[in-house]
Motif scaffolding. Structure first.
Motif, PDB file in Angstrom:
ATOM      1  N   ASP A   3      52.338 -25.986  51.635  1.00  0.00           N
ATOM      2  CA  ASP A   3      51.881 -26.024  53.026  1.00  0.00           C
ATOM      3  C   ASP A   3      53.032 -25.886  54.024  1.00  0.00           C
ATOM      4  N   VAL A   4      52.651 -25.715  55.264  1.00  0.00           N
ATOM      5  CA  VAL A   4      53.613 -25.495  56.342  1.00  0.00           C
ATOM      6  C   VAL A   4      54.531 -26.710  56.505  1.00  0.00           C
ATOM      7  N   ARG A   5      53.967 -27.898  56.419  1.00  0.00           N
ATOM      8  CA  ARG A   5      54.762 -29.129  56.577  1.00  0.00           C
ATOM      9  C   ARG A   5      55.872 -29.187  55.526  1.00  0.00           C
ATOM     10  N   THR A   6      55.529 -28.914  54.287  1.00  0.00           N
ATOM     11  CA  THR A   6      56.516 -28.939  53.204  1.00  0.00           C
ATOM     12  C   THR A   6      57.594 -27.889  53.442  1.00  0.00           C
ATOM     13  N   GLN A  10      61.556 -28.568  53.868  1.00  0.00           N
ATOM     14  CA  GLN A  10      62.530 -27.884  53.001  1.00  0.00           C
ATOM     15  C   GLN A  10      63.592 -27.160  53.823  1.00  0.00           C
ATOM     16  N   GLU A  11      63.187 -26.508  54.896  1.00  0.00           N
ATOM     17  CA  GLU A  11      64.143 -25.805  55.763  1.00  0.00           C
ATOM     18  C   GLU A  11      65.111 -26.796  56.406  1.00  0.00           C
ATOM     19  N   ALA A  16      70.486 -29.338  56.395  1.00  0.00           N
ATOM     20  CA  ALA A  16      71.303 -30.540  56.193  1.00  0.00           C
ATOM     21  C   ALA A  16      72.375 -30.284  55.139  1.00  0.00           C
ATOM     22  N   ASP A  17      71.998 -29.596  54.064  1.00  0.00           N
ATOM     23  CA  ASP A  17      72.962 -29.284  53.002  1.00  0.00           C
ATOM     24  C   ASP A  17      74.125 -28.436  53.517  1.00  0.00           C
ATOM     25  N   LEU A  70      75.074 -28.329  62.366  1.00  0.00           N
ATOM     26  CA  LEU A  70      74.315 -29.474  62.871  1.00  0.00           C
ATOM     27  C   LEU A  70      73.325 -29.052  63.955  1.00  0.00           C
ATOM     28  N   ALA A  71      73.706 -28.077  64.755  1.00  0.00           N
ATOM     29  CA  ALA A  71      72.776 -27.562  65.772  1.00  0.00           C
ATOM     30  C   ALA A  71      71.569 -26.918  65.092  1.00  0.00           C
ATOM     31  N   LYS A  72      71.804 -26.160  64.018  1.00  0.00           N
ATOM     32  CA  LYS A  72      70.701 -25.551  63.270  1.00  0.00           C
ATOM     33  C   LYS A  72      69.861 -26.638  62.603  1.00  0.00           C
ATOM     34  N   PHE A  73      70.506 -27.650  62.053  1.00  0.00           N
ATOM     35  CA  PHE A  73      69.791 -28.768  61.439  1.00  0.00           C
ATOM     36  C   PHE A  73      68.893 -29.451  62.473  1.00  0.00           C
ATOM     37  N   SER A  74      69.429 -29.662  63.655  1.00  0.00           N
ATOM     38  CA  SER A  74      68.650 -30.274  64.733  1.00  0.00           C
ATOM     39  C   SER A  74      67.430 -29.428  65.076  1.00  0.00           C
ATOM     40  N   LYS A  75      67.633 -28.112  65.133  1.00  0.00           N
ATOM     41  CA  LYS A  75      66.522 -27.189  65.425  1.00  0.00           C
ATOM     42  C   LYS A  75      65.457 -27.256  64.331  1.00  0.00           C
TER      43      LYS A  75
END
Length: 138
Positions: A3-6, A10-11, A16-17, A70-75
């Motif tokens: 599903d979309v939530r999963t 995952q993204e 984060a990685d 981190l900016a991408k992670f925040s997004k």
């Protein structure tokens, strides 16, 4: 069904990685710079100063990459229900000093130590959020 939530979780985990990878590399460079800086402060000479500054440059490069990650992670995190964004407290205001001499060496050592501590705090915060995200999809 995936599903979309999963997918959004995952993204965020993948982002984060990437951030953690850059933060860990920055931390290693800062640790190395600190060691060379101590040697330089105790009279290591020109070569140890060059190596220290090289390690500081490596750390600065990784810190800049970590900030972008981190900016991408925040997004990506904003796409996950329950998270509005991530703010890493006071993240890495590390700057390089190119002066030499005992007093400047001591100041640079202090800056390296501060940047390393900020890096460790950022790693801890990102890991905590990543762990929360992983629990959400189990």
């Amino acid at each position: 069904m995936y599903d979309v939530r999963t997918r959004e979780i995952q993204e965020a985990i993948e982002a984060a990685d990437v951030a953690l990878n850059h933060l860990e590399r920055a931390k290693r460079s800062l640790s190395s710079a600190s060691g060379w800086g101590l040697f330089d402060t105790l009279g290591g000479g020109f070569i140890s100063g060059l190596i220290k500054h090289g390690k500081m440059n490596d750390a600065e490069h990784e810190i800049n990459a970590a900030k972008k990650a981190l900016a991408k992670f925040s997004k990506e995190l904003r796409d996950v229900d329950g998270y509005s964004s991530v703010h890493i407290n006071g993240f890495l205001t590390f700057g390089d000093l190119f002066c030499d001499g005992f007093l400047m060496d001591v100041i640079v050592q202090s800056q390296i130590g501060k940047a390393k501590k900020e890096c460790e705090n950022a790693i801890s915060q990102v890991r905590q959020i990543k762990n929360e995200l992983q629990r959400m999809i189990r």
